[in-house]
Design an enzyme around this catalytic site. Structure first.
Site, PDB file in Angstrom:
ATOM      1  N   CYS A 136      -7.710  26.978  51.350  1.00 28.35           N
ATOM      2  CA  CYS A 136      -8.992  27.676  51.328  1.00 28.35           C
ATOM      3  C   CYS A 136      -9.689  27.382  52.658  1.00 28.35           C
ATOM      4  CB  CYS A 136      -9.833  27.175  50.163  1.00 28.35           C
ATOM      5  SG  CYS A 136     -10.167  25.418  50.285  1.00 28.35           S
ATOM      6  N   HIS A 184      -5.265  16.651  48.543  1.00 27.42           N
ATOM      7  CA  HIS A 184      -4.282  16.165  47.585  1.00 27.42           C
ATOM      8  C   HIS A 184      -2.918  16.774  47.886  1.00 27.42           C
ATOM      9  CE1 HIS A 184      -7.767  15.101  44.810  1.00 27.42           C
ATOM     10  NE2 HIS A 184      -7.307  14.022  45.388  1.00 27.42           N
ATOM     11  N   CYS A 197     -16.927  20.390  53.179  1.00 28.39           N
ATOM     12  CA  CYS A 197     -16.935  21.859  53.099  1.00 28.39           C
ATOM     13  C   CYS A 197     -18.387  22.331  52.984  1.00 28.39           C
ATOM     14  CB  CYS A 197     -16.135  22.314  51.891  1.00 28.39           C
ATOM     15  SG  CYS A 197     -16.263  24.092  51.652  1.00 28.39           S
ATOM     16  N   GLU A 217     -15.739  15.248  44.434  1.00 26.27           N
ATOM     17  CA  GLU A 217     -16.826  16.155  44.845  1.00 26.27           C
ATOM     18  C   GLU A 217     -18.037  15.980  43.921  1.00 26.27           C
ATOM     19  OE1 GLU A 217     -16.037  20.461  44.756  1.00 26.27           O
ATOM     20  OE2 GLU A 217     -18.145  20.636  44.221  1.00 26.27           O
ATOM     21  N   CYS A 239     -17.650  28.201  44.338  1.00 28.55           N
ATOM     22  CA  CYS A 239     -16.967  28.816  45.481  1.00 28.55           C
ATOM     23  C   CYS A 239     -15.899  29.759  44.915  1.00 28.55           C
ATOM     24  CB  CYS A 239     -16.334  27.708  46.322  1.00 28.55           C
ATOM     25  SG  CYS A 239     -14.945  28.237  47.290  1.00 28.55           S
ATOM     26  N   SER A 248      -2.640  17.414  42.746  1.00 31.13           N
ATOM     27  CA  SER A 248      -3.721  18.357  43.051  1.00 31.13           C
ATOM     28  C   SER A 248      -4.152  19.065  41.774  1.00 31.13           C
ATOM     29  CB  SER A 248      -3.229  19.386  44.085  1.00 31.13           C
ATOM     30  OG  SER A 248      -3.927  20.596  43.940  1.00 31.13           O
ATOM     31  N   SER A 301      -4.782  23.328  48.440  1.00 26.60           N
ATOM     32  CA  SER A 301      -4.476  22.206  49.336  1.00 26.60           C
ATOM     33  C   SER A 301      -3.024  22.268  49.838  1.00 26.60           C
ATOM     34  CB  SER A 301      -4.735  20.890  48.605  1.00 26.60           C
ATOM     35  OG  SER A 301      -4.113  20.896  47.339  1.00 26.60           O
TER      36      SER A 301
HETATM   37 FE1  F3S Z   1     -12.223  25.111  49.423  1.00 27.80          FE
HETATM   38 FE2  F3S Z   1     -14.697  24.551  50.023  1.00 27.80          FE
HETATM   39 FE3  F3S Z   1     -14.158  26.284  48.159  1.00 27.80          FE
HETATM   40  S1  F3S Z   1     -13.013  23.130  49.997  1.00 27.80           S
HETATM   41  S2  F3S Z   1     -12.251  25.603  47.258  1.00 27.80           S
HETATM   42  S3  F3S Z   1     -13.723  26.533  50.308  1.00 27.80           S
HETATM   43  S4  F3S Z   1     -15.668  24.700  48.091  1.00 27.80           S
END
Ligand code: F3S
Length: 265
Positions: free
Chosen positions: A12, A38, A92, A122, A186, A214, A260
């Site tokens: 991502c 992960h 992020c 998180e 997200c 993960s 990941s």
């Molecule tokens: Fe990735 Fe950030 Fe969304 S780490 S899953 S873009 S919250």
């Protein structure tokens, strides 16, 4: 046989950004606080390039500490500064938004709720930013048990499903007349899940590639398993010819990968 890739798969935005930041700081003296993602193969590749991993700041005497995409609480920044470490923040931006939302709610006198998994790093970081005041709700049962209050503020773990968030929020609507909802979800996770399900419905076998540790990759594998024969693998070496023996030429294999999992794997 035909091999089809899911429309959305793999890294991502936040993970790509964190890895790029780590690579830019690969000087042999930099460490990520906790594994950057992960995925053991990525962690090992970064280690070879000059970015190590520590579990706590106590393991570092000097150099650069890289904050991974999951983020950390405010105390970690203070501790790193006190130790004279250089801080490179790869949190992020979506996680940062959830952290600052929790902080703002707590500071404005809202009883703050985080919808998410209690043990996820998180969520722990969002909790820290709420001045350690937030209540973490994982289930609808827990939401039902929350006591009523004057002002209620709600944020979400970025990777929580919209469906779960909605169900929990519906229950919380009865708990206060003054509710502020900050939907800090997200879309990357949901995009990957929806694309994986869509593909698993059309193919004979699904391969889900990504770390066994993960959570998001494991979730993708669970969703695909409900639709067709699915194998969760970390590397190409795990592929077994047995899995494809009965598959004829015209049949289809689907591939997806967790947020990941790098493209090179
Ligand atoms: Fe990735 Fe950030 Fe969304 S780490 S899953 S873009 S919250």
């Amino acid at each position: 046989m035909e091999v089809i890739l899911a429309e959305y798969l793999g890294f991502c935005y936040g993970v790509k950004r964190a890895i790029k930041i780590a690579e830019e700081n690969a000087d042999g003296k930099s460490c990520t606080l906790g594994p950057i993602i992960h995925n053991p193969q990525v962690v090992e590749k970064l280690r070879r390039e000059g970015v190590g991993t520590v579990d706590s700041l106590q393991e570092m005497e000097e150099g650069t500490v890289i904050i991974r995409s999951h983020g950390v609480g405010p105390q970690v920044y203070k501790d790193a500064e006190l130790k004279g470490l250089k801080i490179v923040d790869a949190t992020c931006p979506h996680v940062k938004k959830a952290q600052l939302s929790a902080k703002e709610l707590s500071e404005s006198g809202y009883k703050t709720v985080i919808v998410g998994e209690k043990n996820h790093p998180e969520v722990k970081s969002i909790f820290e930013w709420s001045n350690k005041e937030a209540i973490i709700l994982e289930t609808e049962e827990e939401a039902k048990q929350l006591s009523s209050c004057q002002k209620l503020g709600i944020v979400s773990q970025t990777t929580v499903s919209s469906e779960r968030f909605k169900r929990i929020v519906e229950l919380l609507l009865e708990k206060s007349n003054n509710i502020k909802i900050l939907r800090t979800i997200c879309i990357a996770t949901e995009q990957r899940q929806a694309a994986a399900i869509e593909l698993a419905e059309k193919v004979d076998v699904m391969l889900v590639i990504g770390g066994k540790n993960s959570a998001n990759t494991t979730r993708l594998a669970q969703l695909c398993e409900e639709k067709c024969q699915t194998y969760h693998i970390e590397t190409a070496e795990e592929l077994s010819p047995e899995w494809f023996k009965k598959i004829e030429k015209k049949e289809k294999i689907g591939i997806t990968a967790g947020a990941s999992t790098p493209d090179w794997i």
